[in-house]
Design an enzyme around this catalytic site. Structure first.
Site, mmCIF file in Angstrom:
data_model
loop_
_atom_site.group_PDB
_atom_site.id
_atom_site.type_symbol
_atom_site.label_atom_id
_atom_site.label_comp_id
_atom_site.label_asym_id
_atom_site.label_seq_id
_atom_site.Cartn_x
_atom_site.Cartn_y
_atom_site.Cartn_z
ATOM 1 N N SER A 130 2.955 0.324 -29.269
ATOM 2 C CA SER A 130 2.776 -0.767 -30.500
ATOM 3 C C SER A 130 1.792 -0.035 -31.634
ATOM 4 C CB SER A 130 2.452 -1.749 -29.728
ATOM 5 O OG SER A 130 2.004 -2.551 -30.555
ATOM 6 N N HIS A 137 -0.154 -2.130 -33.511
ATOM 7 C CA HIS A 137 -1.173 -2.806 -33.851
ATOM 8 C C HIS A 137 -2.207 -2.747 -33.055
ATOM 9 C CE1 HIS A 137 -0.755 -6.708 -31.284
ATOM 10 N NE2 HIS A 137 0.550 -5.953 -31.414
ATOM 11 N N CYS A 152 -1.556 -11.879 -25.292
ATOM 12 C CA CYS A 152 0.050 -11.919 -25.539
ATOM 13 C C CYS A 152 0.835 -13.086 -24.933
ATOM 14 C CB CYS A 152 0.767 -10.648 -25.016
ATOM 15 S SG CYS A 152 -0.111 -9.234 -25.883
HETATM 16 N N1 PLP Z 1 2.772 -4.073 -23.690
HETATM 17 C C1 PLP Z 1 1.642 -4.143 -23.332
HETATM 18 C C2 PLP Z 1 0.952 -3.580 -22.184
HETATM 19 C C3 PLP Z 1 1.018 -4.983 -24.330
HETATM 20 O O1 PLP Z 1 -0.565 -5.228 -24.014
HETATM 21 C C4 PLP Z 1 1.418 -5.522 -25.373
HETATM 22 C C5 PLP Z 1 0.837 -6.369 -26.379
HETATM 23 O O2 PLP Z 1 -0.535 -6.812 -26.060
HETATM 24 C C6 PLP Z 1 2.694 -5.211 -25.522
HETATM 25 C C7 PLP Z 1 3.375 -4.459 -24.706
HETATM 26 C C8 PLP Z 1 3.617 -6.036 -26.579
HETATM 27 O O3 PLP Z 1 3.351 -5.177 -27.931
HETATM 28 P P1 PLP Z 1 3.568 -5.917 -29.291
HETATM 29 O O4 PLP Z 1 2.350 -6.857 -29.423
HETATM 30 O O5 PLP Z 1 3.435 -4.672 -30.389
HETATM 31 O O6 PLP Z 1 4.812 -6.629 -29.479
#
Ligand code: PLP
Length: 388
Positions: free
Chosen positions: A197, A199, A331
């Site tokens: 990702s 960001h 998240c």
């Molecule tokens: N996978 C992990 C381990 C994460 O920590 C996160 C977001 O914190 C994601 C996936 C999701 O990424 P995105 O925020 O770009 O959708």
């Protein structure tokens, strides 16, 4: 304000914004357009793909730009599972990000898949023997994250991927949290699919990438104009891809700045600051304990449980003292439930609710971390005294 929530998101780096700017303004073209403006955008997209391919040690054609880590995980899990005629069984863990867990749940609910969750130890590690025992002749896909977003534990991915390959099972890893800190060479890791990702590494929110090895088939989830070699339709986020590639280049430069001239590597220097921070917090807040693995952990993550408190309350007290961090996975913000990761590690519900995660990026200094530790002790004492 000291920002210790880098695992949730990070600011866009100046170099990244500067690299993106032309593709948001003068060079704004659609890469599919057959004129100079479109061709310029197509070239930028191709260059971005090549840079990301260098970072991951793969071919540019093995990459699909997505809207972020969540979409990359969805495409990996659903896309590979639905395209793979081998069977309808998934092997994963209960400490994966919701993007993986919910994608697996979707396959179970709507496509007749079954799932085996490999247990994890109190330190968050998957044992190779447990992983091997979960693999079946009808296993379609195995997915284990490279590093956990809440406790920071790093999994022995190369070993697990090799076990999966002994049975011809494709292996996916979510490398979203590992991306700024660990080398992500897909050949060394031995993985067939890997999600990143933007960001979390200084690119904007809303861009990510999925690597899928060679000819492994992937069923697209987003249908339309056939962009991204048919794997992910929709006019490409050119500026986002350029931003992600620029952030990837900065990560490569930072991680390659090794100790050839006597300096510590970026990751090992960060690990030292992390260990000093952990020691200081445990000193300031007696009764606290670190979650996750003591050494196999990300250089920029330290999460603790503070028995007799409430993580949310500690968080608020810390914010009043000038530090922002997280009481669990941001998240899953809005959720009042105890962290599914800590529950999977065997923490009782009430202890899991006392967790606070500190996470930082390459620009956070050892001095900032040192300044936070006494504030943690203070916040924990305040919350304990109020009986919250
Ligand atoms: N996978 C992990 C381990 C994460 O920590 C996160 C977001 O914190 C994601 C996936 C999701 O990424 P995105 O925020 O770009 O959708």
């Amino acid at each position: 304000m000291i920002y210790l929530d880098a695992a949730a998101t990070s600011p866009v780096r100046r170099e990244v914004l500067e690299a993106m700017w032309p593709y948001l303004t003068g060079d704004f073209g659609n890469p599919s357009s057959h004129h100079a403006v479109g061709e310029s955008a197509a070239r930028a997209l191709a260059e971005a793909r090549t840079t990301v391919a260098t970072w991951l040690g793969c071919r540019a054609s093995e990459l699909t730009f997505t809207s972020g880590g969540t979409e990359a995980d969805n495409l990996a899990i659903k896309g590979i599972a639905l395209a793979n005629p081998r069977g309808r069984h998934i092997v994963t863990t209960r400490i994966e990000h919701e993007a993986v867990l919910e994608s697996v749940d979707y396959l179970v609910r709507l496509h007749g898949f079954s799932v085996s969750f490999v247990p994890v130890g109190r330190d968050g590690l998957v044992a190779a023997a447990d992983f091997a025992a979960a693999l079946r002749p009808d296993t379609t896909l195995a997915s284990v994250m490279l590093a956990n977003n809440e406790v920071g534990t790093i999994q022995p991915i190369a070993q697990l991927a090799a076990l999966a390959h002994e049975h011809g099972i494709p292996f996916h890893t979510d490398a979203v949290q590992a991306a700024g800190w660990l080398p992500l060479d897909v050949r060394t890791l031995g993985v067939d699919a890997l999600s990143v990702s933007g960001h979390k590494i200084g690119a904007p929110k809303g861009v990510g990438v999925l690597y899928v090895r060679g000819r492994i088939p992937v069923e697209p989830l987003i249908h339309g104009g056939g962009q991204e070699r048919g794997r992910r339709s929709g006019t490409e986020n050119v500026a986002g891809a350029v931003g992600l590639a620029t952030a990837a280049r900065l990560v490569m430069e930072r991680l390659a700045a090794d100790d050839g001239d006597g300096r510590a590597t970026a990751a090992s220097a960060a690990s030292k600051s992390r260990d000093a921070f952990i020691a200081a917090v445990l000193d300031e807040a007696p009764g606290a304990s670190l979650t996750g693995h003591p050494t196999a952990r990300l250089p920029g993550t330290a999460s603790f449980v503070f028995p007799g408190t409430n993580g949310e309350a500690v968080l608020l007290e810390l914010e009043r003292r000038g530090t922002v961090c997280s009481s669990g996975s941001a998240c899953a913000a809005g959720s009042e439930d105890a962290s599914h990761v800590l529950l999977a590690l065997g923490y009782p519900d009430d202890l899991a609710r006392t967790a606070v995660r500190f996470s930082w990026g390459p620009d956070t200094t050892a001095a900032e971390l040192a300044a936070v530790a006494p504030a943690v002790g203070d916040a924990v004492r305040t919350v304990s005294a109020l009986g919250r």
